[in-house]
Design an enzyme around this catalytic site. Structure first.
Site, PDB file in Angstrom:
ATOM      1  N   GLY A  24      49.417   7.603 -60.569  1.00 38.92           N
ATOM      2  CA  GLY A  24      50.283   6.741 -59.894  1.00 38.92           C
ATOM      3  C   GLY A  24      51.401   7.516 -59.104  1.00 38.92           C
ATOM      4  N   CYS A  25      51.757   8.496 -59.640  1.00 37.78           N
ATOM      5  CA  CYS A  25      52.901   9.503 -59.032  1.00 37.78           C
ATOM      6  C   CYS A  25      52.439  10.079 -58.073  1.00 37.78           C
ATOM      7  CB  CYS A  25      53.251  10.587 -59.975  1.00 37.78           C
ATOM      8  SG  CYS A  25      54.273   9.686 -61.455  1.00 37.78           S
TER       9      CYS A  25
END
Length: 156
Positions: A46-47
Protein backbone atom coordinates in the site's frame (compact mmCIF):
# COMPACT_ATOMS: atom_id res chain seq x y z
CA UNK A 1 -6.98 9.18 21.15
CA UNK A 2 -4.37 11.38 19.51
CA UNK A 3 -5.37 15.01 19.01
CA UNK A 4 -6.04 15.76 15.38
CA UNK A 5 -5.15 18.91 13.51
CA UNK A 6 -7.73 21.15 11.89
CA UNK A 7 -7.57 23.78 9.16
CA UNK A 8 -6.01 26.96 10.51
CA UNK A 9 -3.89 25.16 13.14
CA UNK A 10 -0.16 25.82 12.97
CA UNK A 11 1.61 22.86 11.39
CA UNK A 12 3.99 21.35 13.97
CA UNK A 13 7.51 22.19 12.89
CA UNK A 14 10.12 19.47 12.58
CA UNK A 15 13.67 18.76 11.54
CA UNK A 16 14.13 15.12 10.57
CA UNK A 17 16.72 12.96 8.82
CA UNK A 18 16.00 12.21 5.16
CA UNK A 19 16.47 9.35 2.75
CA UNK A 20 19.45 11.18 1.23
CA UNK A 21 21.45 11.51 4.46
CA UNK A 22 20.62 15.14 5.19
CA UNK A 23 17.88 16.74 7.25
CA UNK A 24 14.70 18.51 6.26
CA UNK A 25 12.86 21.13 8.30
CA UNK A 26 9.33 22.23 7.64
CA UNK A 27 10.60 25.77 8.22
CA UNK A 28 12.89 25.33 5.18
CA UNK A 29 9.76 25.03 3.04
CA UNK A 30 8.03 28.14 4.40
CA UNK A 31 6.70 30.25 1.55
CA UNK A 32 5.69 27.15 -0.40
CA UNK A 33 2.67 24.89 -0.10
CA UNK A 34 3.57 21.46 1.28
CA UNK A 35 1.80 18.13 1.05
CA UNK A 36 3.08 16.07 3.98
CA UNK A 37 1.83 12.53 3.90
CA UNK A 38 2.25 9.98 6.68
CA UNK A 39 2.52 6.31 5.81
CA UNK A 40 3.11 3.24 8.01
CA UNK A 41 6.07 1.46 6.40
CA UNK A 42 8.32 1.81 3.37
CA UNK A 43 8.37 -1.01 0.83
CA UNK A 44 4.96 -2.44 1.77
CA UNK A 45 2.37 -2.82 -1.02
CA UNK A 46 0.00 0.00 0.00
CA UNK A 47 2.74 2.45 0.90
CA UNK A 48 4.57 1.70 -2.35
CA UNK A 49 1.39 2.33 -4.36
CA UNK A 50 0.80 5.63 -2.57
CA UNK A 51 4.43 6.79 -2.97
CA UNK A 52 4.40 5.91 -6.66
CA UNK A 53 1.12 7.82 -7.12
CA UNK A 54 2.73 10.91 -5.55
CA UNK A 55 5.87 10.36 -7.67
CA UNK A 56 3.79 10.13 -10.84
CA UNK A 57 1.87 13.32 -9.94
CA UNK A 58 4.89 15.25 -8.66
CA UNK A 59 5.52 17.39 -11.75
CA UNK A 60 1.94 18.65 -11.89
CA UNK A 61 1.79 19.14 -8.10
CA UNK A 62 5.02 21.17 -8.22
CA UNK A 63 3.71 23.15 -11.19
CA UNK A 64 0.73 24.07 -8.99
CA UNK A 65 3.13 25.21 -6.23
CA UNK A 66 3.14 22.14 -3.97
CA UNK A 67 6.14 20.35 -2.49
CA UNK A 68 5.62 16.72 -1.44
CA UNK A 69 7.24 15.12 1.61
CA UNK A 70 6.63 11.59 2.88
CA UNK A 71 7.04 10.78 6.59
CA UNK A 72 7.23 7.37 8.26
CA UNK A 73 8.84 5.78 11.32
CA UNK A 74 11.34 3.95 9.08
CA UNK A 75 15.09 4.50 9.49
CA UNK A 76 16.80 6.70 6.85
CA UNK A 77 18.62 3.65 5.44
CA UNK A 78 15.32 1.89 4.70
CA UNK A 79 13.95 5.08 3.17
CA UNK A 80 17.00 5.26 0.88
CA UNK A 81 16.34 1.69 -0.31
CA UNK A 82 12.67 2.57 -0.88
CA UNK A 83 13.65 5.70 -2.83
CA UNK A 84 16.10 3.79 -5.00
CA UNK A 85 13.87 0.75 -5.56
CA UNK A 86 10.83 2.78 -6.62
CA UNK A 87 12.49 5.91 -8.07
CA UNK A 88 10.87 8.18 -5.48
CA UNK A 89 11.72 11.75 -6.50
CA UNK A 90 10.63 13.71 -3.42
CA UNK A 91 12.05 13.73 0.12
CA UNK A 92 11.21 10.98 2.58
CA UNK A 93 11.81 11.82 6.25
CA UNK A 94 12.40 9.44 9.13
CA UNK A 95 10.45 9.95 12.35
CA UNK A 96 11.81 6.93 14.21
CA UNK A 97 10.57 8.05 17.63
CA UNK A 98 7.16 8.96 16.14
CA UNK A 99 7.12 12.35 17.92
CA UNK A 100 6.26 14.30 14.76
CA UNK A 101 3.67 11.75 13.64
CA UNK A 102 2.10 12.03 17.10
CA UNK A 103 2.15 15.86 16.94
CA UNK A 104 0.24 15.66 13.65
CA UNK A 105 -2.29 13.19 15.08
CA UNK A 106 -1.01 10.54 12.66
CA UNK A 107 0.11 8.01 15.27
CA UNK A 108 -2.23 6.30 17.67
CA UNK A 109 -5.04 3.82 17.85
CA UNK A 110 -6.53 2.67 14.57
CA UNK A 111 -8.63 -0.18 13.25
CA UNK A 112 -6.80 -2.84 11.28
CA UNK A 113 -8.58 -5.98 10.12
CA UNK A 114 -11.24 -5.49 12.77
CA UNK A 115 -8.79 -5.07 15.65
CA UNK A 116 -7.68 -1.94 17.48
CA UNK A 117 -3.93 -1.48 17.11
CA UNK A 118 -1.49 1.36 17.72
CA UNK A 119 0.41 2.58 14.69
CA UNK A 120 0.75 5.15 11.95
CA UNK A 121 -2.61 6.48 10.77
CA UNK A 122 -2.28 6.99 7.02
CA UNK A 123 -2.83 10.74 6.75
CA UNK A 124 -2.19 13.69 4.47
CA UNK A 125 -1.67 17.30 5.47
CA UNK A 126 -1.68 20.31 3.19
CA UNK A 127 0.34 23.10 4.77
CA UNK A 128 0.02 26.62 3.38
CA UNK A 129 2.83 29.08 2.69
CA UNK A 130 2.57 30.49 6.22
CA UNK A 131 2.93 27.12 7.92
CA UNK A 132 -0.76 26.65 8.74
CA UNK A 133 -2.77 23.50 8.14
CA UNK A 134 -4.98 23.97 5.09
CA UNK A 135 -6.28 20.38 5.07
CA UNK A 136 -5.85 17.48 7.50
CA UNK A 137 -7.03 14.18 6.06
CA UNK A 138 -6.96 11.10 8.30
CA UNK A 139 -7.44 7.40 7.57
CA UNK A 140 -6.95 7.93 3.85
CA UNK A 141 -6.75 5.00 1.45
CA UNK A 142 -3.40 4.15 -0.13
CA UNK A 143 -5.00 3.53 -3.52
CA UNK A 144 -6.76 6.43 -5.22
CA UNK A 145 -5.89 8.98 -2.55
CA UNK A 146 -3.58 11.11 -4.71
CA UNK A 147 -6.22 11.36 -7.44
CA UNK A 148 -8.84 12.40 -4.87
CA UNK A 149 -6.44 14.94 -3.34
CA UNK A 150 -5.73 16.39 -6.78
CA UNK A 151 -9.48 16.79 -7.38
CA UNK A 152 -9.99 18.35 -3.93
CA UNK A 153 -7.17 20.84 -4.62
CA UNK A 154 -8.75 21.76 -7.96
CA UNK A 155 -5.86 20.38 -10.01
CA UNK A 156 -7.96 17.99 -12.11
Amino acid sequence: MTDRLNPGDPAPDFTLPTDSGGTLSLADLRGRKVILYAYPAAMTPGCTKQACDFRDSLASLQAAGYEVVGISPDKPEKLAKFRDRDAITFPLVADTDKAVLTAYGAFGEKQMYGRTVTGVIRSTFVVDEDGKIERALYNVKATGHVAKLRRDLGLD
